[in-house]
Design a protein around this motif. Structure first.
Motif, PDB file in Angstrom:
ATOM      1  N   ILE A 183       0.853  -1.193   0.000  1.00 44.30           N
ATOM      2  CA  ILE A 183       0.000   0.000   0.000  1.00 44.30           C
ATOM      3  C   ILE A 183       0.887   1.241   0.000  1.00 44.30           C
ATOM      4  O   ILE A 183       1.780   1.374   0.849  1.00 44.30           O
ATOM      5  CB  ILE A 183      -0.937   0.017   1.221  1.00 44.30           C
ATOM      6  N   LEU A 184       0.656   2.119  -0.956  1.00 49.52           N
ATOM      7  CA  LEU A 184       1.367   3.393  -1.008  1.00 49.52           C
ATOM      8  C   LEU A 184       0.429   4.500  -0.525  1.00 49.52           C
ATOM      9  O   LEU A 184      -0.774   4.494  -0.851  1.00 49.52           O
ATOM     10  CB  LEU A 184       1.837   3.711  -2.424  1.00 49.52           C
ATOM     11  N   ARG A 185       0.981   5.430   0.223  1.00 55.49           N
ATOM     12  CA  ARG A 185       0.203   6.566   0.712  1.00 55.49           C
ATOM     13  C   ARG A 185       0.884   7.853   0.258  1.00 55.49           C
ATOM     14  O   ARG A 185       2.022   8.142   0.636  1.00 55.49           O
ATOM     15  CB  ARG A 185       0.082   6.526   2.232  1.00 55.49           C
ATOM     16  N   ALA A 186       0.171   8.611  -0.562  1.00 56.20           N
ATOM     17  CA  ALA A 186       0.689   9.879  -1.090  1.00 56.20           C
ATOM     18  C   ALA A 186      -0.475  10.613  -1.741  1.00 56.20           C
ATOM     19  O   ALA A 186      -1.616  10.122  -1.738  1.00 56.20           O
ATOM     20  CB  ALA A 186       1.820   9.636  -2.085  1.00 56.20           C
ATOM     21  N   SER A 187      -0.188  11.762  -2.304  1.00 56.41           N
ATOM     22  CA  SER A 187      -1.239  12.490  -3.023  1.00 56.41           C
ATOM     23  C   SER A 187      -1.559  11.771  -4.330  1.00 56.41           C
ATOM     24  O   SER A 187      -0.738  10.996  -4.846  1.00 56.41           O
ATOM     25  CB  SER A 187      -0.789  13.921  -3.311  1.00 56.41           C
ATOM     26  N   GLN A 188      -2.741  12.039  -4.858  1.00 56.69           N
ATOM     27  CA  GLN A 188      -3.122  11.445  -6.134  1.00 56.69           C
ATOM     28  C   GLN A 188      -2.135  11.847  -7.219  1.00 56.69           C
ATOM     29  O   GLN A 188      -1.781  11.045  -8.095  1.00 56.69           O
ATOM     30  CB  GLN A 188      -4.535  11.901  -6.508  1.00 56.69           C
ATOM     31  N   GLU A 189      -1.663  13.068  -7.157  1.00 53.86           N
ATOM     32  CA  GLU A 189      -0.708  13.574  -8.147  1.00 53.86           C
ATOM     33  C   GLU A 189       0.583  12.767  -8.125  1.00 53.86           C
ATOM     34  O   GLU A 189       1.146  12.441  -9.173  1.00 53.86           O
ATOM     35  CB  GLU A 189      -0.419  15.048  -7.847  1.00 53.86           C
ATOM     36  N   THR A 190       1.065  12.412  -6.949  1.00 56.32           N
ATOM     37  CA  THR A 190       2.294  11.627  -6.829  1.00 56.32           C
ATOM     38  C   THR A 190       2.067  10.172  -7.211  1.00 56.32           C
ATOM     39  O   THR A 190       2.894   9.561  -7.904  1.00 56.32           O
ATOM     40  CB  THR A 190       2.849  11.714  -5.398  1.00 56.32           C
ATOM     41  N   LEU A 191       0.944   9.610  -6.783  1.00 58.97           N
ATOM     42  CA  LEU A 191       0.671   8.204  -7.087  1.00 58.97           C
ATOM     43  C   LEU A 191       0.560   7.960  -8.583  1.00 58.97           C
ATOM     44  O   LEU A 191       0.898   6.876  -9.068  1.00 58.97           O
ATOM     45  CB  LEU A 191      -0.622   7.772  -6.389  1.00 58.97           C
ATOM     46  N   GLN A 192       0.119   8.965  -9.325  1.00 55.95           N
ATOM     47  CA  GLN A 192       0.022   8.810 -10.777  1.00 55.95           C
ATOM     48  C   GLN A 192       1.391   8.696 -11.433  1.00 55.95           C
ATOM     49  O   GLN A 192       1.503   8.224 -12.567  1.00 55.95           O
ATOM     50  CB  GLN A 192      -0.752   9.987 -11.378  1.00 55.95           C
ATOM     51  N   ARG A 252       6.484   1.593 -10.985  1.00 49.60           N
ATOM     52  CA  ARG A 252       6.729   0.279 -10.395  1.00 49.60           C
ATOM     53  C   ARG A 252       7.142   0.436  -8.934  1.00 49.60           C
ATOM     54  O   ARG A 252       7.721   1.449  -8.536  1.00 49.60           O
ATOM     55  CB  ARG A 252       7.789  -0.492 -11.161  1.00 49.60           C
ATOM     56  N   VAL A 253       6.831  -0.601  -8.168  1.00 44.48           N
ATOM     57  CA  VAL A 253       7.229  -0.681  -6.766  1.00 44.48           C
ATOM     58  C   VAL A 253       8.039  -1.959  -6.621  1.00 44.48           C
ATOM     59  O   VAL A 253       7.569  -3.044  -6.982  1.00 44.48           O
ATOM     60  CB  VAL A 253       5.997  -0.704  -5.836  1.00 44.48           C
ATOM     61  N   GLU A 254       9.267  -1.838  -6.114  1.00 40.36           N
ATOM     62  CA  GLU A 254      10.173  -2.987  -6.126  1.00 40.36           C
ATOM     63  C   GLU A 254      10.910  -3.148  -4.805  1.00 40.36           C
ATOM     64  O   GLU A 254      11.279  -2.155  -4.155  1.00 40.36           O
ATOM     65  CB  GLU A 254      11.187  -2.843  -7.259  1.00 40.36           C
ATOM     66  N   GLN A 265      16.682 -12.437   3.167  1.00 42.32           N
ATOM     67  CA  GLN A 265      16.906 -11.103   3.718  1.00 42.32           C
ATOM     68  C   GLN A 265      15.606 -10.303   3.708  1.00 42.32           C
ATOM     69  O   GLN A 265      14.649 -10.664   3.017  1.00 42.32           O
ATOM     70  CB  GLN A 265      17.979 -10.333   2.935  1.00 42.32           C
ATOM     71  N   ASP A 266      15.574  -9.256   4.501  1.00 43.24           N
ATOM     72  CA  ASP A 266      14.464  -8.309   4.484  1.00 43.24           C
ATOM     73  C   ASP A 266      14.858  -7.165   3.557  1.00 43.24           C
ATOM     74  O   ASP A 266      15.721  -6.351   3.895  1.00 43.24           O
ATOM     75  CB  ASP A 266      14.166  -7.775   5.896  1.00 43.24           C
ATOM     76  N   ALA A 267      14.237  -7.129   2.393  1.00 40.45           N
ATOM     77  CA  ALA A 267      14.609  -6.154   1.362  1.00 40.45           C
ATOM     78  C   ALA A 267      13.760  -4.883   1.504  1.00 40.45           C
ATOM     79  O   ALA A 267      12.542  -4.964   1.704  1.00 40.45           O
ATOM     80  CB  ALA A 267      14.417  -6.753  -0.023  1.00 40.45           C
ATOM     81  N   LYS A 268      14.399  -3.740   1.384  1.00 42.11           N
ATOM     82  CA  LYS A 268      13.694  -2.471   1.469  1.00 42.11           C
ATOM     83  C   LYS A 268      12.882  -2.226   0.200  1.00 42.11           C
ATOM     84  O   LYS A 268      13.341  -2.486  -0.904  1.00 42.11           O
ATOM     85  CB  LYS A 268      14.688  -1.323   1.665  1.00 42.11           C
ATOM     86  N   ILE A 269      11.658  -1.719   0.364  1.00 43.03           N
ATOM     87  CA  ILE A 269      10.751  -1.496  -0.761  1.00 43.03           C
ATOM     88  C   ILE A 269      10.783  -0.015  -1.146  1.00 43.03           C
ATOM     89  O   ILE A 269      10.716   0.862  -0.286  1.00 43.03           O
ATOM     90  CB  ILE A 269       9.315  -1.913  -0.395  1.00 43.03           C
ATOM     91  N   LYS A 270      10.881   0.252  -2.458  1.00 43.05           N
ATOM     92  CA  LYS A 270      10.912   1.622  -2.968  1.00 43.05           C
ATOM     93  C   LYS A 270       9.988   1.751  -4.163  1.00 43.05           C
ATOM     94  O   LYS A 270       9.750   0.783  -4.887  1.00 43.05           O
ATOM     95  CB  LYS A 270      12.336   2.030  -3.367  1.00 43.05           C
ATOM     96  N   ALA A 271       9.482   2.963  -4.374  1.00 36.48           N
ATOM     97  CA  ALA A 271       8.621   3.261  -5.525  1.00 36.48           C
ATOM     98  C   ALA A 271       9.393   4.130  -6.504  1.00 36.48           C
ATOM     99  O   ALA A 271      10.146   5.031  -6.099  1.00 36.48           O
ATOM    100  CB  ALA A 271       7.352   3.976  -5.065  1.00 36.48           C
ATOM    101  N   TYR A 272       9.190   3.882  -7.821  1.00 37.22           N
ATOM    102  CA  TYR A 272       9.954   4.580  -8.853  1.00 37.22           C
ATOM    103  C   TYR A 272       9.027   5.151  -9.914  1.00 37.22           C
ATOM    104  O   TYR A 272       7.950   4.610 -10.187  1.00 37.22           O
ATOM    105  CB  TYR A 272      10.943   3.622  -9.520  1.00 37.22           C
ATOM    106  N   ASP A 273       9.494   6.251 -10.546  1.00 38.85           N
ATOM    107  CA  ASP A 273       8.747   6.830 -11.657  1.00 38.85           C
ATOM    108  C   ASP A 273       9.288   6.296 -12.980  1.00 38.85           C
ATOM    109  O   ASP A 273      10.135   5.392 -13.008  1.00 38.85           O
ATOM    110  CB  ASP A 273       8.773   8.360 -11.613  1.00 38.85           C
ATOM    111  N   ALA A 274       8.818   6.864 -14.098  1.00 37.53           N
ATOM    112  CA  ALA A 274       9.209   6.362 -15.416  1.00 37.53           C
ATOM    113  C   ALA A 274      10.695   6.550 -15.697  1.00 37.53           C
ATOM    114  O   ALA A 274      11.269   5.839 -16.528  1.00 37.53           O
ATOM    115  CB  ALA A 274       8.381   7.055 -16.498  1.00 37.53           C
TER     116      ALA A 274
END
Length: 465
Positions: free
Chosen positions: A223-232, A236-238, A252-261
């Protein structure tokens, strides 16, 4: 000899004796004086050496006393620091009571932000200009306890123009953040669910002999929490799986990050922030050819006549049982809007089908494009196929010929003749009599499109010979 002569002789003798006595006396006096002078010089040297020795001993005793006391060491250090400070900057302080300076990369502290709002428009750091007494500027550079901050207490959703503030600077200084005014936006945060993928990090620290595969990942979505503008902007989330120096299976416990185009990390809240992964490490590899697979619609009137790859083969890595049957690796090449010869760079290979790693991640594809034309060809003889019974087959009326259109590049169409085209009917299994059969067409170049313009069915008469 007369008495007078004797007297003169004695006088001469006496004068000579007296002369030599005086010379000897002078030599004695000179020797005595020289001896006295040497004695005085020697005494002076001795006295000087004694004085220097006593001073040296005094200095040593004083230093021993200073170094034996922590307080004395601190006082001495402070005095030396003062001398050093003055030697470097004292002249500026004395001759330039007012001066200017800048502080680079000063962090911007955000205070009292409503946790339900997303803030944008605030830089991570700013440059700060200072004008005022030189001593105070040096003090600021030395203590570094200042702050540039933004207080968002009582701010609600909306767009605002705000001023940056400063604290812990001497009142004698004029403090000027650059920029000093910001246009900020506060937007409400919402939740959205995204599929969770993964990427390997520190692959350059993984021995080229090995490859890593993900066998199990505790979460498939987050689940990502941010503004609609940012979520658009999220593409990908990896999970970032560290494979540095791995030679055998690991968890291992891998850190999760969200990326833009553009593969830039986005500032969003992620739940959960990490995911537990189980990975396998393999050392099997094989070399396979690379093949381009074109996707997207090439504009009407154009056709791909050829393509070239920057590399025709690639090494794939993975578990032997999973990749041993792979004979080719395909890359998707998007040819949408391609109207001329074009080189498409950095086309990525896709992991999958058991492939853990490629010897290179991308390939360049040069696509050769030509304009296409359509040509109509008439009087193409229709051939009879599969006449195993050796019947006499004739066509009713003008049904023995077909008319087709062919579409392809100018070079291919220009050299095409009716001999390169086949129109046919199949009589396999048909008996004697009049029959209605389908006409099929083909061309000997698979890159040329062919279309039957005449009737798709013809009437034939089948007779025994």
């Amino acid at each position: 000899m007369s008495p007078r002569q004797n007297k003169e002789k004695r006088d001469v003798h006496d004068s000579t004796t007296e002369f030599f006595l005086k010379v000897v006396q002078k030599e004695k006096e000179a020797a005595s004086k020289e001896s006295t002078t040497k004695e005085n010089i020697s005494a002076t040297k001795t006295k000087t050496i004694d004085t220097v020795g006593r001073f040296y001993n005094y200095i040593n005793q004083t230093l021993d006393k200073i170094l034996s006391s922590k307080a004395s060491i601190m006082i001495l250090s402070f005095a030396m620091a003062g001398v050093l400070f003055y030697s470097i900057a004292g002249k500026d302080i004395l001759t330039s009571p007012t001066s200017g300076s800048t502080l680079e990369n000063v962090p911007v502290v955000v205070e009292n932000l409503d946790s339900s709002l997303e803030l944008s428009g605030v830089p991570e750091s700013v440059t700060v200009g200072l004008i005022g007494p030189s001593l105070d500027i040096y003090k600021v550079n030395f203590t570094k306890d200042y702050q540039i901050y933004l207080d968002l207490a009582d701010y609600e959703k909306g767009e605002y123009t705000v001023n940056l503030r400063s604290r812990n600077f001497p009142e004698t200084l004029r403090v000027m953040p650059v920029p000093s005014t910001l246009k900020i936006k506060l937007l409400p945060k919402i939740d959205a669910t995204f599929d969770l993928g993964y990427r390997f990090i520190n692959e350059e620290k993984l021995d080229t002999e090995y490859s890593v595969s993900v066998e199990e990942m505790a979460e498939t979505s987050v689940i990502l929490r941010a503004s609609q503008e940012t979520l658009q902007k999220v593409v990908r989330v990896e999970a970032n799986i560290d494979v540095a120096d791995k030679t055998e299976a690991f968890e291992q416990d891998a850190k999760i990050k969200a990326y833009d185009a553009n593969d830039k990390e986005l500032n969003v809240e992620i739940s959960p922030t990490t995911v537990h992964v189980k990975c396998n490490v393999a050392s099997y590899s094989k070399v396979v050819p690379v093949q381009a697979q074109f996707v997207g619609d090439i504009p009407a009137g154009y056709e791909i006549s050829n393509y070239r790859l920057s590399q025709s083969q690639i090494t794939i890595y993975g578990l032997e049982e999973k990749i041993k049957d792979i004979s080719v690796v395909k890359v998707d090449v998007d040819v949408s809007d391609v109207k001329s010869n074009t080189t498409i760079t950095n086309v990525a290979f896709k992991r999958g089908n058991g492939i853990n790693k490629f010897s290179s991640e991308t390939v360049d594809v040069t696509v050769e494009v030509e304009k296409v034309i359509t040509k109509k060809i008439e009087k193409v003889p229709i051939k009879v196929l599969n006449n195993t019974e050796n019947y006499k087959v004739s066509f009713a009326g003008e049904g023995g010929y077909a008319t087709v259109s062919v579409t392809g590049t100018e070079a291919k169409i220009a050299s095409l003749t009716a001999d390169n085209i086949q129109a046919s009917v199949d009589v396999d299994g048909l008996r004697v009599g009049t029959r209605r059969v389908d006409v099929k067409t083909a061309v000997d170049d698979e890159k040329i499109k062919i279309e039957l313009l005449s009737s798709s069915k013809v009437t034939i008469n089948i007779e025994r010979n």
